[in-house]
Design a protein around this motif. Structure first.
Motif, PDB file in Angstrom:
ATOM      1  N   TYR A  42     -50.226  32.067   9.217  1.00 18.86           N
ATOM      2  CA  TYR A  42     -48.958  31.240   8.849  1.00 18.86           C
ATOM      3  C   TYR A  42     -47.949  32.070   8.026  1.00 18.86           C
ATOM      4  CZ  TYR A  42     -45.287  27.995   8.042  1.00 18.86           C
ATOM      5  OH  TYR A  42     -44.183  27.335   7.957  1.00 18.86           O
ATOM      6  N   THR A  43     -46.787  32.735   8.457  1.00 15.14           N
ATOM      7  CA  THR A  43     -45.930  33.123   7.690  1.00 15.14           C
ATOM      8  C   THR A  43     -44.431  32.648   8.176  1.00 15.14           C
ATOM      9  OG1 THR A  43     -45.225  34.841   9.438  1.00 15.14           O
ATOM     10  CG2 THR A  43     -46.966  35.351   7.722  1.00 15.14           C
ATOM     11  N   TYR A  44     -43.463  32.411   7.255  1.00 16.44           N
ATOM     12  CA  TYR A  44     -42.142  32.211   7.650  1.00 16.44           C
ATOM     13  C   TYR A  44     -41.239  33.114   7.152  1.00 16.44           C
ATOM     14  CZ  TYR A  44     -41.627  29.605   3.163  1.00 16.44           C
ATOM     15  OH  TYR A  44     -41.525  29.453   1.843  1.00 16.44           O
ATOM     16  N   THR A  45     -40.190  33.335   7.781  1.00 19.56           N
ATOM     17  CA  THR A  45     -38.959  34.313   7.525  1.00 19.56           C
ATOM     18  C   THR A  45     -37.825  33.600   7.392  1.00 19.56           C
ATOM     19  OG1 THR A  45     -40.213  36.262   8.571  1.00 19.56           O
ATOM     20  CG2 THR A  45     -37.716  36.499   7.982  1.00 19.56           C
ATOM     21  N   VAL A  46     -37.012  33.760   6.064  1.00 17.83           N
ATOM     22  CA  VAL A  46     -35.688  33.119   5.788  1.00 17.83           C
ATOM     23  C   VAL A  46     -34.831  34.258   6.029  1.00 17.83           C
ATOM     24  CG1 VAL A  46     -34.251  31.909   4.046  1.00 17.83           C
ATOM     25  CG2 VAL A  46     -36.976  31.474   4.152  1.00 17.83           C
ATOM     26  N   ASP A  47     -33.706  33.873   6.529  1.00 17.56           N
ATOM     27  CA  ASP A  47     -32.378  34.561   6.992  1.00 17.56           C
ATOM     28  C   ASP A  47     -31.386  33.766   6.652  1.00 17.56           C
ATOM     29  OD1 ASP A  47     -30.678  36.539   7.679  1.00 17.56           O
ATOM     30  OD2 ASP A  47     -31.093  36.809   9.630  1.00 17.56           O
ATOM     31  N   ASP A  48     -30.910  33.712   5.602  1.00  2.79           N
ATOM     32  CA  ASP A  48     -29.353  32.950   4.910  1.00  2.79           C
ATOM     33  C   ASP A  48     -28.703  34.059   4.320  1.00  2.79           C
ATOM     34  OD1 ASP A  48     -27.963  31.317   4.188  1.00  2.79           O
ATOM     35  OD2 ASP A  48     -29.334  30.028   2.992  1.00  2.79           O
ATOM     36  N   PRO A  49     -27.783  34.373   5.033  1.00  4.40           N
ATOM     37  CA  PRO A  49     -26.705  35.504   4.184  1.00  4.40           C
ATOM     38  C   PRO A  49     -25.852  34.845   3.238  1.00  4.40           C
ATOM     39  CG  PRO A  49     -26.327  35.065   6.611  1.00  4.40           C
ATOM     40  CD  PRO A  49     -27.513  34.500   6.557  1.00  4.40           C
ATOM     41  N   ALA A  50     -25.681  33.439   3.461  1.00  6.75           N
ATOM     42  CA  ALA A  50     -24.845  32.866   2.445  1.00  6.75           C
ATOM     43  C   ALA A  50     -25.611  32.707   1.085  1.00  6.75           C
ATOM     44  CB  ALA A  50     -24.307  31.293   2.909  1.00  6.75           C
ATOM     45  N   THR A  51     -26.740  32.788   1.017  1.00  2.00           N
ATOM     46  CA  THR A  51     -27.753  32.486  -0.049  1.00  2.00           C
ATOM     47  C   THR A  51     -28.544  33.587  -0.445  1.00  2.00           C
ATOM     48  OG1 THR A  51     -28.018  30.340   0.883  1.00  2.00           O
ATOM     49  CG2 THR A  51     -29.336  30.881  -1.153  1.00  2.00           C
ATOM     50  N   TYR A  52     -28.912  34.539   0.133  1.00  3.67           N
ATOM     51  CA  TYR A  52     -29.826  35.581  -0.083  1.00  3.67           C
ATOM     52  C   TYR A  52     -29.278  36.870   0.140  1.00  3.67           C
ATOM     53  CZ  TYR A  52     -33.261  31.733  -0.685  1.00  3.67           C
ATOM     54  OH  TYR A  52     -33.782  30.307  -1.023  1.00  3.67           O
ATOM     55  N   THR A  53     -29.569  38.040  -0.401  1.00  5.12           N
ATOM     56  CA  THR A  53     -28.953  39.473  -0.135  1.00  5.12           C
ATOM     57  C   THR A  53     -29.385  39.912   1.070  1.00  5.12           C
ATOM     58  OG1 THR A  53     -30.535  40.499  -1.661  1.00  5.12           O
ATOM     59  CG2 THR A  53     -28.394  39.682  -2.619  1.00  5.12           C
ATOM     60  N   ARG A  54     -31.004  39.501   1.333  1.00  6.66           N
ATOM     61  CA  ARG A  54     -31.560  39.957   2.536  1.00  6.66           C
ATOM     62  C   ARG A  54     -32.497  39.100   2.899  1.00  6.66           C
ATOM     63  NH1 ARG A  54     -35.443  44.925   0.638  1.00  6.66           N
ATOM     64  NH2 ARG A  54     -36.470  43.956  -0.974  1.00  6.66           N
ATOM     65  N   PRO A  55     -33.174  39.238   4.333  1.00  6.69           N
ATOM     66  CA  PRO A  55     -34.265  38.252   4.569  1.00  6.69           C
ATOM     67  C   PRO A  55     -35.456  38.326   3.962  1.00  6.69           C
ATOM     68  CG  PRO A  55     -33.248  39.052   6.545  1.00  6.69           C
ATOM     69  CD  PRO A  55     -32.583  39.860   5.552  1.00  6.69           C
ATOM     70  N   TRP A  56     -36.035  37.360   3.562  1.00  6.77           N
ATOM     71  CA  TRP A  56     -37.569  37.326   3.068  1.00  6.77           C
ATOM     72  C   TRP A  56     -38.429  36.632   3.702  1.00  6.77           C
ATOM     73  CZ3 TRP A  56     -39.274  32.686   1.104  1.00  6.77           C
ATOM     74  CH2 TRP A  56     -38.410  31.687   0.930  1.00  6.77           C
TER      75      TRP A  56
END
Length: 215
Positions: free
Chosen positions: A155-169
């Protein structure tokens, strides 16, 4: 159960750094344990949500996954939150509708269930168990569930939030099968914690006022 993270984790944008500084200043102004009302307490403490994706905690870490024609249901043992995820390619709900655990849509890529979640409520930023610290309504999560054998899910999850993080993780949280039951998490039933917290805060204020008056 452990979590592995990519190198981009928690590199905040300048906008997110300003939001974090403002929250820190507010906490400093109101003290380390504000309790003017129940609204000062975090969402998990108020039994509203532990969020999704849910991170491992001290207890109640089990999930029950049920697949039926057109849907997958993921029951989180903590706060008995159930995510009902359609698999029929329907679009996400209107952007004006915001949910504690977001709006999830799933599809299969080979043997991997992919779940796309948007439409989070901006108040999840105050959840002490937020999967993605600093994120709110702009959070976008892509989860992947792949059963590697009879007893384990990758199980993995990827976070893409350009308003909060400089790049996805991406985070990896391996899941292992257990034959134990899913326990009821009766959070509000018989839970007097909030009443006690607020009563304790009023008692401290009264004691402080009496001490000040005595001087």
């Amino acid at each position: 159960m452990s979590i592995r993270l990519t190198a981009g984790y928690l590199r905040l944008t300048p906008e997110a750094q300003k939001r974090a500084a403002a929250r820190a200043e507010d906490r400093k102004r109101r003290g380390p344990d504000p309790a003017d009302s129940w609204l000062d307490r975090n969402l998990a403490e108020r039994c509203l949500t532990r969020g999704a994706p849910k991170l491992p905690g001290g207890y109640n870490n089990n999930f029950q996954i049920v697949q039926s024609p057109g849907y997958v249901m993921i029951l989180q043992e903590m706060i008995h939150e159930a995510r009902i995820i359609p698999l029929d390619n329907r679009p996400h709900i209107d952007q004006n509708i915001r949910l504690w655990m977001g709006d999830s849509r799933g599809h299969w890529e080979g043997d991997t269930l992919v779940v796309d979640t948007t439409n989070y409520n901006d108040k999840i930023i105050s959840n002490s168990f937020n999967c993605c610290p600093g994120s709110g309504s702009s959070l976008h999560v892509t989860e992947r569930f792949r059963r590697v054998d009879a007893n384990n899910i990758d199980y993995t999850y990827t976070v893409d939030d350009p308003a909060t993080y400089t790049r996805p993780w991406t985070a990896s949280v391996p899941m292992e099968r257990t034959d134990g039951p899913i326990y009821e998490y009766a959070c509000h039933e018989g839970n007097y914690a909030l009443q006690d917290i607020l009563a304790g805060a009023r008692a401290k204020e009264k004691a402080a006022a009496a001490q000040k008056q005595a001087k």
